[in-house]
Write an enzyme that holds these catalytic residues in place. Structure first.
Site, PDB file in Angstrom:
ATOM      1  N   CYS A  61      46.403 -67.585  30.046  1.00 47.33           N
ATOM      2  CA  CYS A  61      45.670 -67.728  28.793  1.00 47.33           C
ATOM      3  C   CYS A  61      45.816 -69.115  28.187  1.00 47.33           C
ATOM      4  O   CYS A  61      46.439 -69.281  27.132  1.00 47.33           O
ATOM      5  CB  CYS A  61      46.151 -66.681  27.809  1.00 47.33           C
ATOM      6  N   GLU A  62      45.294 -70.096  28.855  1.00 47.43           N
ATOM      7  CA  GLU A  62      45.290 -71.481  28.371  1.00 47.43           C
ATOM      8  C   GLU A  62      44.055 -72.143  28.944  1.00 47.43           C
ATOM      9  O   GLU A  62      43.790 -71.992  30.140  1.00 47.43           O
ATOM     10  CB  GLU A  62      46.490 -72.265  28.930  1.00 47.43           C
ATOM     11  N   TYR A  79      49.422 -83.185  35.056  1.00 51.75           N
ATOM     12  CA  TYR A  79      49.118 -84.601  35.308  1.00 51.75           C
ATOM     13  C   TYR A  79      47.633 -84.850  35.529  1.00 51.75           C
ATOM     14  O   TYR A  79      47.256 -85.944  35.918  1.00 51.75           O
ATOM     15  CB  TYR A  79      49.824 -85.078  36.581  1.00 51.75           C
ATOM     16  N   GLU A 122      65.127 -92.015  49.634  1.00 47.66           N
ATOM     17  CA  GLU A 122      65.092 -90.656  49.063  1.00 47.66           C
ATOM     18  C   GLU A 122      63.671 -90.115  48.945  1.00 47.66           C
ATOM     19  O   GLU A 122      63.189 -89.876  47.837  1.00 47.66           O
ATOM     20  CB  GLU A 122      65.692 -90.679  47.651  1.00 47.66           C
TER      21      GLU A 122
HETATM   22  N1  LLP Z   1      64.630 -90.448  43.854  1.00 56.11           N
HETATM   23  C1  LLP Z   1      64.607 -90.412  42.508  1.00 56.11           C
HETATM   24  C2  LLP Z   1      65.699 -91.020  41.757  1.00 56.11           C
HETATM   25  C3  LLP Z   1      63.531 -89.776  41.842  1.00 56.11           C
HETATM   26  O1  LLP Z   1      63.504 -89.765  40.524  1.00 56.11           O
HETATM   27  C4  LLP Z   1      62.495 -89.187  42.589  1.00 56.11           C
HETATM   28  C5  LLP Z   1      61.388 -88.494  41.931  1.00 56.11           C
HETATM   29  C6  LLP Z   1      62.569 -89.250  43.994  1.00 56.11           C
HETATM   30  C7  LLP Z   1      63.646 -89.890  44.583  1.00 56.11           C
HETATM   31  C8  LLP Z   1      61.525 -88.657  44.874  1.00 56.11           C
HETATM   32  O2  LLP Z   1      60.281 -89.218  44.661  1.00 56.11           O
HETATM   33  P1  LLP Z   1      59.075 -88.953  45.673  1.00 56.11           P
HETATM   34  O3  LLP Z   1      59.467 -89.550  47.009  1.00 56.11           O
HETATM   35  O4  LLP Z   1      58.869 -87.497  45.759  1.00 56.11           O
HETATM   36  O5  LLP Z   1      57.936 -89.649  45.037  1.00 56.11           O
HETATM   37  N2  LLP Z   1      56.622 -83.902  39.421  1.00 56.11           N
HETATM   38  C9  LLP Z   1      55.978 -85.157  39.727  1.00 56.11           C
HETATM   39  C10 LLP Z   1      56.870 -86.098  40.480  1.00 56.11           C
HETATM   40  C11 LLP Z   1      58.172 -86.414  39.791  1.00 56.11           C
HETATM   41  C12 LLP Z   1      59.047 -87.342  40.581  1.00 56.11           C
HETATM   42  C13 LLP Z   1      60.364 -87.535  39.930  1.00 56.11           C
HETATM   43  N3  LLP Z   1      61.289 -88.328  40.681  1.00 56.11           N
HETATM   44  C14 LLP Z   1      54.684 -84.859  40.480  1.00 56.11           C
HETATM   45  O6  LLP Z   1      54.361 -83.684  40.675  1.00 56.11           O
HETATM   46  O7  LLP Z   1      53.954 -85.769  40.840  1.00 56.11           O
END
Ligand code: LLP
Length: 399
Positions: free
Chosen positions: A326-327, A301, A258
Site C-alpha cells: 500500500c504505497e 533508488y 571487496e
Molecule cells: N566495501 C565497502 C566498504 C562498502 O561500503 C561496499 C558497499 C562494498 C564494499 C561493496 O560494494 P559493491 O561492490 O557491491 O558496489 N544498496 C545499494 C548499494 C549499497 C552499497 C554500500 N556499500 C544498492 O542497492 O545499490
C-alpha cells in the site's frame, strides 16, 4: 531449468541465483589481479545467503563484513577467520570484542574514537589486534548520491591527515597493529578515473608511512565495480586491476578487493507472478505478487531492473509493474514496453542478485521470498520461504 518449473516447484515471488556465473565472475576478478598477491573479500552485505557464502568460500574468497552478524555468517559458512575483514562506520563494543576474539584478519577503523575503543578492548582482552584505517580520499565517484561514499561530506572514513595521526598512534600502541589501508569511494562505479585517482592518493600515503617505518601489508581498495542493469558500460576487471596496480610501484602489498555487486548482481533474478492487469484512463498497470518489501531498489533508488514476461509475445505497450504493497512508491518497473499479460504469467526481474533479498522486509506482513541456487544444471532451495508463523514468532508469546 525453465522459470515455469522453478515457479511451480518453489512458488513465487522467488530469488534465483546462478552459482556457476558467480564462480565465473569470481575467477575473472581474481585473474585480473594475478600480477600480485590478492584477496577477494566478498562484500557480504550484497547477498548474505549462507549457501552462497559457502560456495564463494570454497572458491577461495574471503569476506568483507559490516556487522558482527555478517562476520558470524561468514565464519559459519566456512570462510576462514584469516580472510574475514570487519568494516563499517559504527561498530559496537561487543562487536569489536567478538571480532578480536575470533581473530579475524583486521578491523577497518573509521574514526579516532573507534581506534581508541579497539585499543582499549584489545588491552582488556589481552590480545593485540590488527587494523586498517579507512581513508576518505574526497573524490567524486560519479554514481548515485546514496551510494557514493568517498566525499568529505560523507560519513565514511577519515581524511589523510587524520589517518596519519591514527597510524602514528597505532605504531606506538602495544595493542593495535596497523597492517592495512582501506578506501571505498562508492558503489556501481562505471568510471575508472576516480578509482585510479583515489588509489594513487592512498598509495602516496602508504609511501609516506613507509618513510616512518609503518609497513602496510594490505592495500584494501573496497568494492564498487559497477554492472550493467540497462545500458551502462561496466569497467573491465582487467582495466580496473591495472588502474590500481599502476599506482602501486615500489610497494609490496597484498591487494584486497571487496566486490559485492560485481560477483552476484547479474547472476540473480527475481521471479514474480502476474496477479492482474489494470487500466486507468492514464496508465496500464501489471500487478504482480512481488513488491517493494521483496526488492526495494526500484522504490529506494529509482533503480532500473530489466523486466521480461516469460514466453509471451503480442503487441507491446507501456506499463508499470507494481506490487500489492500500500504505497504509490511500490513499483518494480515504470513505463516499460511489455506484451499483454494474464493472471499467472511469470515476470523475470533481472540483475537482482545484489542488494535484493538482503534489503527485503516484512512490510505489510509479507513473508520474505524463498531463494534458489542453480549450479551444474541442478536447482536447490537455499532459503525457505518465510511462513506467517515465522513472522509472528517474536511477538505472539506476549499476547
Ligand atoms: N566495501 C565497502 C566498504 C562498502 O561500503 C561496499 C558497499 C562494498 C564494499 C561493496 O560494494 P559493491 O561492490 O557491491 O558496489 N544498496 C545499494 C548499494 C549499497 C552499497 C554500500 N556499500 C544498492 O542497492 O545499490
Amino acid at each position: 531449468m525453465e522459470y515455469r518449473e522453478l515457479a511451480e516447484r518453489y512458488g513465487t515471488p522467488l530469488y534465483i541465483y546462478d552459482f556457476d556465473r558467480i564462480g565465473e565472475n569470481y575467477r575473472r576478478l581474481k585473474g585480473a589481479f594475478k600480477a600480485r598477491k590478492s584477496l577477494i573479500a566478498y562484500a557480504v552485505k550484497a547477498n548474505s545467503n549462507l549457501s552462497l557464502l559457502k560456495f564463494l568460500g570454497e572458491l577461495g574468497s574471503g569476506a568483507d563484513c559490516v556487522s558482527i552478524g555478517e562476520v558470524r555468517r561468514a565464519l559459519l559458512a566456512g570462510i576462514p577467520h584469516y580472510k574475514v575483514i570487519f568494516s563499517g562506520v559504527g561498530k559496537r563494543d561487543d562487536e569489536i570484542a567478538e571480532a578480536i576474539e575470533r581473530d579475524i584478519l583486521y578491523i577497518n577503523i573509521e574514526s579516532e574514537g573507534e581506534f581508541e575503543r579497539v585499543q582499549d578492548i584489545a588491552e582488556e582482552l589481552g590480545r593485540a589486534m590488527r587494523i586498517g584505517v579507512r581513508v576518505n580520499p574526497n573524490i567524486d565517484p560519479k554514481t548515485h548520491p546514496y551510494i557514493s561514499t568517498g566525499l568529505s561530506e560523507n560519513k565514511f572514513g577519515v581524511d589523510i591527515e587524520e589517518a596519519k595521526k591514527i597510524y602514528m598512534r597505532a605504531k606506538r600502541s602495544r595493542w593495535v597493529e596497523p597492517v592495512a589501508i582501506h578506501f571505498h569511494i562508492g558503489s556501481q562505479l562505471t568510471e575508472l578515473e576516480p578509482i585510479r585517482e583515489a588509489s594513487a592518493l592512498v598509495a602516496d600515503l602508504v609511501r609516506q608511512l613507509q618513510g616512518i617505518e609503518i609497513e602496510i601489508k594490505f592495500f584494501d581498495v573496497g568494492g564498487g565495480l559497477g554492472i550493467r542493469y540497462r545500458d551502462e558500460e561496466p569497467i573491465e576487471p582487467y582495466d580496473y586491476a591495472q588502474a590500481i596496480l599502476s599506482t602501486l610501484r615500489g610497494t609490496d602489498m597484498t591487494i584486497v578487493c571487496e566486490p559485492g555487486r560485481f560477483l552476484v548482481g547479474n547472476a540473480g533474478v527475481f521471479l514474480t507472478q502476474v496477479l492482474y492487469e489494470k487500466r486507468t484512463p492514464k496508465k496500464r498497470f501489471i500487478i504482480v505478487d512481488g513488491a517493494m518489501n521483496d526488492l526495494l531498489r526500484p522504490s529506494l533508488y529509482n533503480a532500473y531492473h530489466e523486466v521480461e514476461v516469460v514466453g509471451r509475445g503480442g503487441e507491446e505497450s507501456l506499463a508499470d509493474v507494481v506490487g500489492p504493497v500500500c504505497e504509490s512508491g511500490d513499483f518494480l518497473a515504470k513505463d516499460r514496453l511489455l506484451p499483454p499479460t494474464e493472471h499467472g504469467d511469470l515476470l523475470v526481474v533481472k540483475s537482482a542478485g545484489a542488494y535484493g533479498f538482503v534489503m527485503s522486509s516484512n512490510y505489510n506482513s509479507r513473508p520474505r521470498p524463498a531463494e534458489v541456487a542453480l549450479q551444474g544444471g541442478e536447482d536447490r532451495l537455499i532459503r525457505e520461504r518465510e511462513s506467517f508463523e515465522y513472522m509472528i514468532e517474536k511477538e505472539v508469546r506476549f499476547l
